[in-house]
Design an enzyme around this catalytic site. Structure first.
Site, mmCIF file in Angstrom:
data_model
loop_
_atom_site.group_PDB
_atom_site.id
_atom_site.type_symbol
_atom_site.label_atom_id
_atom_site.label_comp_id
_atom_site.label_asym_id
_atom_site.label_seq_id
_atom_site.Cartn_x
_atom_site.Cartn_y
_atom_site.Cartn_z
ATOM 1 N N VAL A 36 -39.242 66.017 9.508
ATOM 2 C CA VAL A 36 -39.611 67.431 9.348
ATOM 3 C C VAL A 36 -40.967 67.637 10.027
ATOM 4 C CG1 VAL A 36 -40.075 69.277 7.696
ATOM 5 C CG2 VAL A 36 -38.377 67.524 7.149
ATOM 6 N N ASP A 37 -41.017 68.487 11.057
ATOM 7 C CA ASP A 37 -42.280 68.653 11.784
ATOM 8 C C ASP A 37 -43.213 69.622 11.039
ATOM 9 O OD1 ASP A 37 -41.514 71.261 12.420
ATOM 10 O OD2 ASP A 37 -40.836 70.740 14.430
#
Lengths: 80, 413
Positions: A36-37
């Site tokens: 998850v950025d």
């Protein structure tokens, strides 16, 4: 209660970042395990606030490394 | 000059358009003379003077993976869809390095007229309704006009450079011209070039309508875009994207690819006449065409077909037809494909470059529809049905608000 939060969090992560719900377990790291950025984490925080009424300040957001950290935070801060 | 450079060829095509979601359906639609213009029945369009548009036939959000689609503006979605098709059509799969390409020699140039404006406006609505804390963290990469080029660059792993041309309705063509420069100047080996646009929104339509630039033929959507016709009353807003893969002829040959056509030349000029009105003499337009011819080492007599810019506005069309007749002769076979696709603004030059490439490759010129009552001084040949004829070389014109003129020259490979 925690199970319910975990389930909702898994739904949010699926919607925002295509994370498979079965992969969302307490020990998983958002960045290292679930990919998850940082922009998606902001989206997760927005969705958590909307869903649980738990506002996550920026300095807190960076401290929430794992799914378990987030569940604990939501438990402590959600509005009834 | 033409002798000093190796040929640059087109080896891949991709498009998503009002006539279809890929190049085959787009080309077939053109040859059949189909219109992609539809009535806008949405509530938001009810009080607009213009209630017609040419939407993409296939929603790009339905083609992409759900999470990828929600992170992209519609203009970026279209660019990705078209780029994937073009990349695969050129024989590539995955990223540059997976295909034996040096990523630092692969570039992207994708133009847009307006960029991610619908995302900007929908997030502005959220800002007003719910406050700054609810604005999407993805707004900026969705809104930025270089977003489509950058996302395509990420997709294929392009590291030679990722560029965006912004010259209104000439943006897509200017991107193709810039790509030719990149290869001829030795800055890249393979370039994805094209344009994208998706700005069918209440505000944009209101703005163009206030300029009196759009057709208000709301009762007859399919007949609204009518370039060169006496009764034309403006352009029809379209949306979509087109991407071409270009490379040196030797590089295509080494990969065993048969090119569609040679991108023989490109010319870019500016009118310096008016911010939106085209120069009625068409001097700048003609200079762009001449520049493309000179660069391609061709004579006017070699060019038998022009895919015209012709948008169906009263102010345009006429001047273009006049200089084409003067420069190339009255026998020149001209197509105004915007009669079918509407005007895709920054994507127009890209999908029309594709139509021109296919005319050269297939020896068929697409028709112009709705030309019921041609202008009195229309002195070029504008067929109303697709015409089979030898097309050794063809020009593609694109002009934009701001006085931008771009001509692309294609010839048989």
């Amino acid at each position: 209660m925690a199970d319910n939060i975990l389930e909702e969090l898994a739904a949010i992560l699926n919607e925002v970042a295509d994370v498979k719900p079965e992969d969302v377990t307490p020990e998983k790291s958002f960045v290292d395990d679930l990919d998850v950025d940082s922009l998606s984490m902001v989206e997760v925080a927005m969705a958590v606030e909307e869903k649980f009424g738990a506002k996550i300040p920026d300095e807190q957001l960076s401290e929430l490394k794992t799914v378990g950290d987030a569940v604990t935070y939501i438990q402590q801060h959600q509005s009834a | 000059m033409a002798d000093s450079f190796e040929d640059v060829v087109v080896t891949g095509l991709g498009a998503t358009t009002p006539l279809g979601g890929d190049v085959d359906s787009f080309w077939t639609g053109l040859l059949e003379g189909r219109s992609g213009v539809v009535a806008l029945t949405d509530d938001w369009a009810a009080d607009l003077p213009v209630r017609i548009a040419a939407r993409m036939a296939v929603d790009p959000a339905e083609v992409l993976a759900r999470v990828q689609a929600r992170r992209l503006d519609r203009s970026e979605q279209g660019a990705i869809v078209a780029a994937r098709q073009a990349w695969a059509d050129a024989g590539f799969e995955g990223r540059a390095e997976d295909n034996g390409l040096d990523p630092t020699r692969v570039a992207v140039v994708i133009g847009t007229g307006i960029g991610g404006v619908t995302s900007l406006l929908s997030q502005y609505d959220i800002l007003l309704e719910k406050g700054p804390g609810r604005v999407s963290p993805l707004l900026i990469p969705m809104n930025m006009p270089n977003g489509p080029a950058a996302y395509v660059g990420l997709e294929v792993g392009a590291q030679a450079g990722v560029h965006t041309t912004v010259s209104a309705c000439a943006s897509g063509a200017e991107a193709v011209a810039h790509g030719l420069d990149l290869i001829q100047l030795g800055r890249a080996d393979v370039v994805l070039v094209g344009g994208t646009e998706a700005c069918i929104h209440r505000l944009n339509i209101a703005g163009f309508a206030q300029m009196r630039a759009m057709s208000t033929r709301n009762d007859e959507p399919e007949r609204a875009s009518r370039p060169f016709d006496k009764n034309r009353d403006g352009f029809v807003l379209g949306e979509g994207a087109g991407v071409l893969v270009i490379e040196r002829a030797s590089s295509a040959a080494a990969r065993g690819r048969t090119p569609y056509a040679v991108l023989a030349g490109a010319g870019i000029t500016a009118d310096s006449y008016d911010i939106v009105a085209p120069d009625p003499k068409g001097d700048g337009q003609q200079r762009a065409a001449l520049s493309a011819l000179r660069r391609g080492g061709l004579d006017a007599a070699d060019v038998v077909h022009v895919n015209a810019h012709a948008t169906s506005t009263p102010a345009g069309d006429g001047a273009e037809a006049r200089w084409i007749a003067e420069l190339l002769g009255e026998q020149t076979v001209v197509s105004a494909t915007k009669s079918m696709t509407g005007h895709l603004l920054g994507a127009a030059g890209a999908i029309e470059a594709i139509a021109t490439v296919l005319a050269v490759k297939n020896d068929i010129v697409p028709p112009t529809i709705n030309l019921d009552d041609p202008e009195d001084d229309l002195q070029v040949d504008v067929p109303d049905k697709a015409r089979e004829m030898p097309v050794p070389a063809a020009l593609n014109d694109s002009f934009g608000f701001g006085g931008h003129n771009v001509a692309l020259l294609f010839r048989k490979a």
